[in-house]
Design an enzyme around this catalytic site. Structure first.
Site, PDB file in Angstrom:
ATOM      1  N   GLU A 123      29.784 -40.111 -27.693  1.00 46.51           N
ATOM      2  CA  GLU A 123      30.238 -38.806 -28.181  1.00 46.51           C
ATOM      3  C   GLU A 123      31.562 -38.939 -28.926  1.00 46.51           C
ATOM      4  O   GLU A 123      31.759 -38.317 -29.978  1.00 46.51           O
ATOM      5  CB  GLU A 123      30.395 -37.848 -26.996  1.00 46.51           C
ATOM      6  CG  GLU A 123      29.063 -37.437 -26.376  1.00 46.51           C
ATOM      7  CD  GLU A 123      29.211 -36.804 -25.011  1.00 46.51           C
ATOM      8  OE1 GLU A 123      28.226 -36.211 -24.525  1.00 46.51           O
ATOM      9  OE2 GLU A 123      30.304 -36.902 -24.406  1.00 46.51           O
ATOM     10  N   ASN A 177      32.232 -39.059 -23.686  1.00 46.52           N
ATOM     11  CA  ASN A 177      31.963 -40.448 -23.344  1.00 46.52           C
ATOM     12  C   ASN A 177      32.075 -41.305 -24.609  1.00 46.52           C
ATOM     13  O   ASN A 177      32.464 -40.813 -25.671  1.00 46.52           O
ATOM     14  CB  ASN A 177      30.597 -40.590 -22.665  1.00 46.52           C
ATOM     15  CG  ASN A 177      29.453 -40.082 -23.538  1.00 46.52           C
ATOM     16  OD1 ASN A 177      29.545 -40.077 -24.778  1.00 46.52           O
ATOM     17  ND2 ASN A 177      28.372 -39.659 -22.916  1.00 46.52           N
ATOM     18  N   ASP A 205      29.319 -34.986 -15.053  1.00 44.18           N
ATOM     19  CA  ASP A 205      29.543 -33.653 -14.495  1.00 44.18           C
ATOM     20  C   ASP A 205      30.507 -33.733 -13.311  1.00 44.18           C
ATOM     21  O   ASP A 205      31.382 -32.894 -13.135  1.00 44.18           O
ATOM     22  CB  ASP A 205      28.217 -33.041 -14.030  1.00 44.18           C
ATOM     23  CG  ASP A 205      27.134 -33.136 -15.083  1.00 44.18           C
ATOM     24  OD1 ASP A 205      27.192 -32.374 -16.051  1.00 44.18           O
ATOM     25  OD2 ASP A 205      26.235 -33.979 -14.928  1.00 44.18           O
TER      26      ASP A 205
END
Length: 244
Positions: free
Chosen positions: A141, A138, A208
């Site tokens: 990150e 993301n 996820d």
């Protein structure tokens, strides 16, 4: 499914949920001296209708697993790769996906010609994910690992190029929350896939869902653009549902 749970109620609940989804849990290792990682959310109701997360309690032991357990996990991954169409690695930096486990899992899948899709952990060094097929960080990150800003549209491509080249990936998909996803592929594709504005309800599980959908689509034969577009839609729909 390969992973770790504790010898506790949460671990039994996870395995029960997996069984109900027709998932083989023989690769889920139960450890008596390590708790199942649990995130317990306390929910309030606004006017007795709209659930609102109030606070969260985390139960975890995030220490790295030892060499003996690493070898066991790698053997389990190797066994299941024999009948797999793809390897999907979800890393939360909670001790399971050590550098050894990650590198070995990727190497063994690639030797079999299988795609490897990774959702990286919140860490500064992404080198253990090198040679995967794709990486799905993301914004925070990506910025932490590359040292580049990922705030404005002009920032997306340089950060994605960095990931492609430094980690020898086939594709990089940087998820941009409400702004969608930026896709960069080794074949030269560079595309900002925008999201439809949604009434966000709960972002839990969106990343996820993106990774799972991307992996499933690629395993089924979709090209990167098709897979990333479908995953972007799935992640957006997950935000409209309460819980994960």
């Amino acid at each position: 499914m390969v992973g770790l749970v504790g010898e506790d109620m949460a671990g039994r609940e996870i395995c029960r949920e997996l069984h109900q989804a027709n998932c083989d849990t023989s690769g889920v290792v139960t450890l008596p001296n390590r708790p199942t990682i649990s995130k317990v959310r306390f929910i309030g109701l606004a006017q007795h209708r709209h659930p609102q997360p109030m606070l969260r309690l985390d139960y975890e032991d995030a220490s790295a697993i030892d060499a003996q357990l690493e070898a066991r996990v790698i053997d389990l991954v190797d066994r299941y790769l024999e009948s797999a169409d793809a390897l999907c690695i979800e890393d939360y930096n909670k001790g399971l996906v050590t550098e050894t486990v990650c590198r070995e899992a990727i190497a063994r899948a690639r030797r079999r010609g299988l795609p490897v899709m990774v959702d990286p952990g919140p860490i500064a060094d992404f080198s253990k994910y090198a040679n995967a097929s794709s990486l799905k960080p993301n914004r925070p990150e990506t910025s932490r690992a590359t040292g580049l800003p990922v705030r404005d549209p002009a920032d997306y491509q340089p950060a994605a190029e960095w990931l492609l080249e430094k980690l020898n990936l086939e594709a990089a998909t940087i998820t941009l929350d409400k702004h969608g996803v930026f896709l960069a592929v080794r074949d030269g594709t560079r595309q900002w896939i925008r999201s439809r504005e949604r009434q966000v309800y709960d972002v839990t599980g969106a990343g996820d869902t993106f990774l799972a959908t991307l992996t499933m689509a690629r395993a089924a034969g979709a090209d990167w653009m098709q897979a990333a577009t479908l995953a972007n839609v799935a992640g957006g729909l997950e935000c409209e549902k309460f819980g994960s």
